[in-house]
Enzyme design. Structure first.
Site, PDB file in Angstrom:
ATOM      1  N   GLU A 158       0.833  -1.210   0.000  1.00  0.00           N
ATOM      2  CA  GLU A 158       0.000   0.000   0.000  1.00  0.00           C
ATOM      3  C   GLU A 158       0.873   1.268   0.000  1.00  0.00           C
ATOM      4  OE1 GLU A 158      -4.328  -1.125   1.717  1.00  0.00           O
ATOM      5  OE2 GLU A 158      -2.883  -0.500   3.221  1.00  0.00           O
ATOM      6  N   GLU A 234      -6.498  -7.605  -0.678  1.00  0.00           N
ATOM      7  CA  GLU A 234      -6.891  -7.481   0.723  1.00  0.00           C
ATOM      8  C   GLU A 234      -8.387  -7.215   0.747  1.00  0.00           C
ATOM      9  OE1 GLU A 234      -4.898  -4.988   3.508  1.00  0.00           O
ATOM     10  OE2 GLU A 234      -2.887  -5.576   2.831  1.00  0.00           O
TER      11      GLU A 234
END
Length: 583
Positions: A158, A234
């Site tokens: 991320e 995710e």
């Protein structure tokens, strides 16, 4: 050997489309003797892949170390995945977030204030390269094109939420390929145009992280990854908890509907989490977006498989969704059974302030050092100095990270908490022996405060005068459970810091749930195994005890109480108590 590749619209295994149905399972949050059980239950739910992060700081607590033993045996974990007939995804970071201390980055890395954090900076990159080489020494033989289970390896984590240093991402990619990783490389970002653009490079396959609004978010991802398979790597099917808040849960029906939408769109998925596990020991992370919020010990995450490895309603709902698109095994795991409920009495207290020299070695400094100046870097430190004066005083610290209990001549004066932005405390007099017990409650794992030092920051001042000479005692938490009282004593309500121990019997090994509701704040061990932190403020009330930790017959429990213990009783309960929810 099998060939795995990214095609125009699909992942391809030997030229045939493969949908990745993955679940996150962190080997470092699960007792290694239970890995096979958790992997098997993932397969029973219909998953075909296990994903894991790799925590740099757990493997390398100090420079030059790389521990692959016991619960850190990544090689064994990957072999178990292969033995179960499943694939694997490895995400080594170096930054992992994961609500794990410091996002996985080792604190020793930042002793040099010039070292970069998640950017193209030579000292940082040199350490990262050494770390990745160690990880890939394990992973390379387990790649799918060498007969192993590993399909994908992720670059960073991320990153678009943190920065946009393309040279940094390119360096990580170069190190990964040079180390022998040949499988496709991915990145993951939240599905906003800014993050997807900042967090990846051409040649790395973009994936997204989200838990709702599936159609909209897949469209955003497709705009930035115009070819290849769509993947939510995710899929947030739950959330984490921090001390002083509520226990987070998500709707089974809504999560199942979002998963259905993702699979109906032809997407691949990694459930975050399939099984959360536990922040054993002192490994929890923290958030600080203006208010410091340390994470609890449980990483149950309201996942399909709960903290103790039992299927939940979400497990069965997700299995039903998967079965609409893919064949699932015929068998399902049995439901949870009530855990044994032995009892014991804590006794034989060892008080820290009565004989501090038993707990460690004093070191003298001409300034007040941070934890990060000490080696190895501790998580609990006792500070001592003498003060002289003829009137009451105000003791002021630059900053407290994260909890400082202040004592004057052995009497508790008060406790300062970082989350309250406490910095100063009134002393009844300005003379005597001043002791301060400072606790690192968890390093920030997300945002700009990653890598910050712990302890007392920028020294201490009493009535305007700097306190410059300090005795410092780092407390080695691994040795604490071995401290024993000089004489036996039955104990009632107590104020810490004090170590107490007890003994309980079991007919046979079993998972247990230790009820800490009548204790204050501290840590617990069973048979030397560090269960983690407890805190009366909640929401978490029980500590999970994995069955491999206990044995038939006598078992020893040791508790370090830092606050006030109302009753020295050891109670186990049949089911976990993770606290109240918003509902």
């Amino acid at each position: 050997m099998p060939e795995f590749a990214i095609g125009e619209t699909d992942f391809l295994l030997d030229g045939r489309p493969l949908k990745i149905l993955s679940g996150a399972l962190h080997y470092f949050r699960v007792h290694p003797d239970l890995w096979a059980d958790r992997i098997g239950k993932a397969r029973q739910m219909g998953l075909n892949t296990i994903e894991t992060y790799v925590p740099w700081n757990a493997h390398s607590p100090e420079p030059g170390e790389f521990d692959l033993s016991g619960g850190l045996d990544l090689d064994r974990f990957l072999r178990m995945i292969a033995e179960a007939g499943m694939y694997a995804i490895v995400r080594p970071g170096p930054y992992i977030c994961a609500e794990w201390a410091n996002g996985g980055l080792p604190p020793w890395l930042f002793r040099d204030p010039e070292v970069g954090v998640r950017r193209y900076e030579p000292r940082y990159l040199a350490a990262v390269r050494e770390y990745l080489n160690q990880v890939y020494n394990v992973v390379v033989p387990h790649q799918i094109d060498r007969g192993g289970p590993v399909l994908l390896v992720q670059i960073e984590n991320e990153y678009g939420a943190f920065g946009n240093d393309k040279r940094y991402l390119a360096a990580l990619t170069e190190y990964t390929r040079e180390a022998g990783i040949t499988v496709p490389l991915t990145t993951v970002d939240q599905p906003t145009p800014e993050m997807l653009e900042a967090g990846s490079l051409e040649g790395l396959h973009r994936t997204a992280s989200f838990g709702s609004r599936t159609t909209e978010r897949l469209a955003t991802l497709r705009a930035h990854q115009p070819t290849g398979p769509l993947m939510c790597s995710e899929f947030w099917n739950g959330w984490f908890d921090h001390w002083g808040a509520h226990h987070h849960t998500t709707s089974v029906e809504e999560s199942a509907a979002d998963l259905d939408a993702l699979l109906a769109a032809g997407g691949s998925v990694n459930l975050y989490m399939f099984h959360g596990g536990t922040n054993f020991g002192l490994t929890n992370g923290a958030n600080d977006k203006g208010v410091y919020q340390p994470l609890v010990t449980s990483y149950d995450y309201d996942a399909p498989l709960d903290e103790a490895g039992n299927p939940t309603a979400k497990y069965h709902a997700f299995r039903d969704v998967i079965a609409r698109y893919h064949k699932v095994p015929d068998s399902v795991p049995p439901p949870a059974q009530p855990a044994p409920t032995p009892t014991a009495l804590l006794r034989d207290p060892v008080r820290l302030l009565d004989a501090p020299q038993r707990w460690g070695t004093w070191q003298t400094y001409d300034h007040l050092p941070t934890f990060d100046e000490l080696s190895p870097i501790p998580q609990l430190v006792l500070l001592r100095t003498r003060i002289t004066g003829d009137k009451p005083g105000v003791l002021t610290f630059g900053e407290v990270r994260d909890r400082a209990a202040v004592f004057l001549d052995g009497d508790h004066v008060g406790t300062l908490l970082r989350e309250h932005h406490d910095r100063a405390i009134a002393l009844p007099r300005a003379n005597g022996e001043l002791l301060v017990l400072v606790e690192d409650q968890g390093r920030v794992d997300y945002g700009t405060r990653i890598g910050e030092a712990k302890g007392i920051i920028d020294g201490a001042v009493l009535n305007g005068q700097s306190l410059s000479t300090w005795d410092v005692m780092p407390i080695d938490m691994a040795l604490v459970p071995d401290l024993r009282a000089d004489s036996a004593a039955v104990f009632g309500p107590t104020a810490g810091p004090a170590l107490l121990r007890g003994e309980f019997d079991l007919d046979q090994p079993a998972d247990l749930f230790l009820d800490t509701g009548l204790w204050g704040k501290g840590m617990a061990w069973i048979n030397g195994f560090p269960l983690g932190r407890y805190w009366r403020r909640g929401p978490q009330r029980t500590l999970y005890v994995p069955s491999p930790v206990v044995r038939a017959g006598a078992n020893e429990i040791v508790v370090l109480e830092l606050g006030t213990m109302l009753e020295p009783d050891v109670r186990f309960v049949p089911h976990p108590l993770l606290g109240h929810t918003e509902a």
